[in-house]
Design an enzyme around this catalytic site. Structure first.
Site, PDB file in Angstrom:
ATOM      1  N   HIS A 207      20.285 -37.409   4.175  1.00  0.00           N
ATOM      2  CA  HIS A 207      19.393 -38.483   3.719  1.00  0.00           C
ATOM      3  C   HIS A 207      18.600 -37.929   2.532  1.00  0.00           C
ATOM      4  O   HIS A 207      18.215 -36.755   2.549  1.00  0.00           O
ATOM      5  CB  HIS A 207      18.330 -38.859   4.744  1.00  0.00           C
ATOM      6  CG  HIS A 207      18.800 -39.342   6.072  1.00  0.00           C
ATOM      7  ND1 HIS A 207      19.082 -38.508   7.117  1.00  0.00           N
ATOM      8  CD2 HIS A 207      18.972 -40.604   6.541  1.00  0.00           C
ATOM      9  CE1 HIS A 207      19.421 -39.218   8.184  1.00  0.00           C
ATOM     10  NE2 HIS A 207      19.368 -40.497   7.861  1.00  0.00           N
TER      11      HIS A 207
ATOM     12  N   ASP B 201      15.573 -35.984   3.743  1.00  0.00           N
ATOM     13  CA  ASP B 201      15.607 -34.740   4.519  1.00  0.00           C
ATOM     14  C   ASP B 201      16.027 -33.559   3.659  1.00  0.00           C
ATOM     15  O   ASP B 201      15.746 -32.422   4.014  1.00  0.00           O
ATOM     16  CB  ASP B 201      16.421 -34.824   5.826  1.00  0.00           C
ATOM     17  CG  ASP B 201      17.808 -35.381   5.668  1.00  0.00           C
ATOM     18  OD1 ASP B 201      18.132 -36.340   6.370  1.00  0.00           O
ATOM     19  OD2 ASP B 201      18.576 -34.859   4.845  1.00  0.00           O
TER      20      ASP B 201
HETATM   21  C1  XLS Z   1      20.103 -42.472  13.983  1.00  0.00           C
HETATM   22  C2  XLS Z   1      21.269 -42.482  13.109  1.00  0.00           C
HETATM   23  C3  XLS Z   1      21.076 -41.798  11.768  1.00  0.00           C
HETATM   24  C4  XLS Z   1      22.155 -42.179  10.808  1.00  0.00           C
HETATM   25  C5  XLS Z   1      21.858 -41.871   9.379  1.00  0.00           C
HETATM   26  O1  XLS Z   1      20.179 -42.775  15.160  1.00  0.00           O
HETATM   27  O2  XLS Z   1      22.349 -41.946  13.805  1.00  0.00           O
HETATM   28  O3  XLS Z   1      21.004 -40.418  11.940  1.00  0.00           O
HETATM   29  O4  XLS Z   1      23.369 -41.572  11.141  1.00  0.00           O
HETATM   30  O5  XLS Z   1      20.730 -42.520   8.933  1.00  0.00           O
END
Ligand code: XLS
Ligand code: NI
Ligand code: NI
Length: 438
Positions: free
Chosen positions: A102, A105
């Protein structure tokens, strides 16, 4: 290969099923051919940045438990910079060909959008350098539109048009950097695109807005020449009480209703399927049936915990079912087996990151080999085919091709008086058959 952060651990070798070395693969042998293709191409493993670098064991009852040497004494952009080479050293040692992130992050939130974008650019330059050094590629990028307080009511579905605009700006930038890094895909996971109560929610309007949001992304993708695959990741709840992209079927319906289906595939996560009251296999079959099976977020939940525990997958039934569906629907092309999974709060050492990923990769490699063996054996497929034999000719074939109607079928049944006898579903026999391979 860089040795700076995990000096005692080298490149994880394949040593075969008899090995007792915890830092070796017992089943994942990247070059081994399965159904004529190397395992590496079937599985396309991907390590996620968020759990691996940023997940330090906190949960809703307590703060972080793990202390990482490379994090110590650093905050903000310095911390973000320090994590990049660690992540690539780790991923390279595992031999995973892909990663996912992301925007927020890999780089922190700035005071303004401009500052956030600058910081992201700084980190993207480092990611690019590491990609070039290691050959590791970006499976997909995404914008984090759920952690910051501004997104408390959602992003694309916020009642606040300004927040929609901010989210759109963030997606624009995330698309640009994903493109810049040669990303093979881009994921939309609507963490807060849903509601906590319908008393304050205009659902239809929110869905219209979400569709507008995604159409803008489709338009911009074309404008910048980004060829990666767009994915929607279904999840029914958590953090909201209800998320609009609740499961594969709901996503497909939404995409169809708003003319978005040609532009999207699904990224399906095991723990989300569980939360939706489905199995992963069900979700994969729904997506596969619509030719929309794109990628998987490989993890698992815990049957005794009702939330997204994001555990590493170790269950061979699960991985076998995943690989049976994936092989049946033509394999992962742009997608991958992306470990959206995190260590348990009690697993505090950096080496636990290796145990977790090695275990997940081996579990999927076994699932792949087992699925291929079941397919080569042919009895399962033959059973299913035979079960539908009444549709292959005669009456069934005429119904399928539209040559029968209610009147003709009534005439036939009045004549026959009763339908032909049913055959056994043989569930227990089939369960035993699967166990021959596991
Ligand atoms: C959260 C999601 C997230 C997505 C990406 O539950 O799995 O991690 O994969 O935003
Ligand atoms: Ni996910
Ligand atoms: Ni999840």
């Amino acid at each position: 290969m860089s040795q700076a952060h995990f000096p005692s651990i080298g490149r994880i070798p394949f040593e075969g099923a008899k090995s007792r070395n915890p830092f070796a693969f017992k089943h994942y042998n990247a070059d081994e051919l399965v159904e004529g293709r190397p395992m590496r191409e079937h599985l396309r493993f991907s390590v996620v940045y968020w759990h691996t670098m940023c997940g330090l064991g906190s949960d809703m009852f307590g703060g972080p438990t793990a202390v990482r040497a490379w994090d110590e004494g650093k905050t903000g952009l310095d911390l973000a910079k320090a994590r990049v080479p660690v992540f690539f050293e780790f991923t390279e040692k595992l031999g995973a060909p892909y990663y996912a992130f992301h925007d927020r992050d890999v780089a922190p939130h700035g005071q303004t959008l401009r500052e956030s974008n600058q910081w992201l650019d700084t980190i993207v330059a480092l990611l690019k350098e590491q990609q070039q050094r290691t050959g590791i590629k970006l499976l997909w990028g995404t914008a984090q539109l759920f952690a910051h307080p501004r997104y408390m009511h959602g992003a694309g579905t916020s009642p606040n048009a300004d927040v929609f605009a901010f989210g759109a700006a963030q997606v624009k930038k995330a698309l640009e950097v994903t493109h810049e890094l040669g990303g093979e895909g881009y994921t939309f996971w609507g963490g807060r695109e849903g509601y906590s109560t319908l008393w304050n929610t205009d659902m239809k309007r929110e869905l219209d807005h979400l569709a507008r949001f995604l159409h803008m992304a489709v338009d911009y993708k074309k404008e910048i020449g980004f060829k990666g695959q767009f994915y929607i990741e279904p999840k029914p709840k958590e953090p909201t009480k209800h998320q609009y992209d609740s499961d594969s079927a709901a996503c497909l319906n939404f995409l169809r209703e708003y003319d978005l289906l040609p532009h999207f595939k699904l990224n399906i996560e095991t723990n989300h399927a569980t939360l939706a009251g489905h199995t992963m296999q069900h979700e994969l079959e729904v997506a596969g049936g619509a030719n929309a099976l794109g990628s998987i977020d490989a993890n698992t939940g815990d049957p005794l915990l009702g939330w997204d525990t994001d555990q590493f997958p170790t269950d061979l039934y699960l991985t076998t079912q995943c690989m049976l569906s994936i092989l049946k629907h033509g394999g992962l092309s742009t997608g991958g087996v992306n470990f959206d999974a995190k260590l348990r709060r009690e697993s505090i050492d950096a080496e636990d990151l290796f145990h977790a990923h090695i275990g997940g990769m081996d579990a999927f490699a076994r699932g792949l080999k087992i699925a291929a063996a079941i397919r080569a054996d042919g009895r399962l497929a033959e059973f299913v085919k035979t079960r539908y034999a009444s549709w292959d000719s005669g009456l069934g074939a005429r119904i399928e091709s539209g040559q029968e109607n209610l009147r003709s079928l009534e005439a036939r049944m009045l004549d026959q008086g009763e339908a032909a006898a049913n055959l056994s579903g043989r569930q227990e026999y089939l369960e035993n058959l699967i166990n021959e391979f596991i």
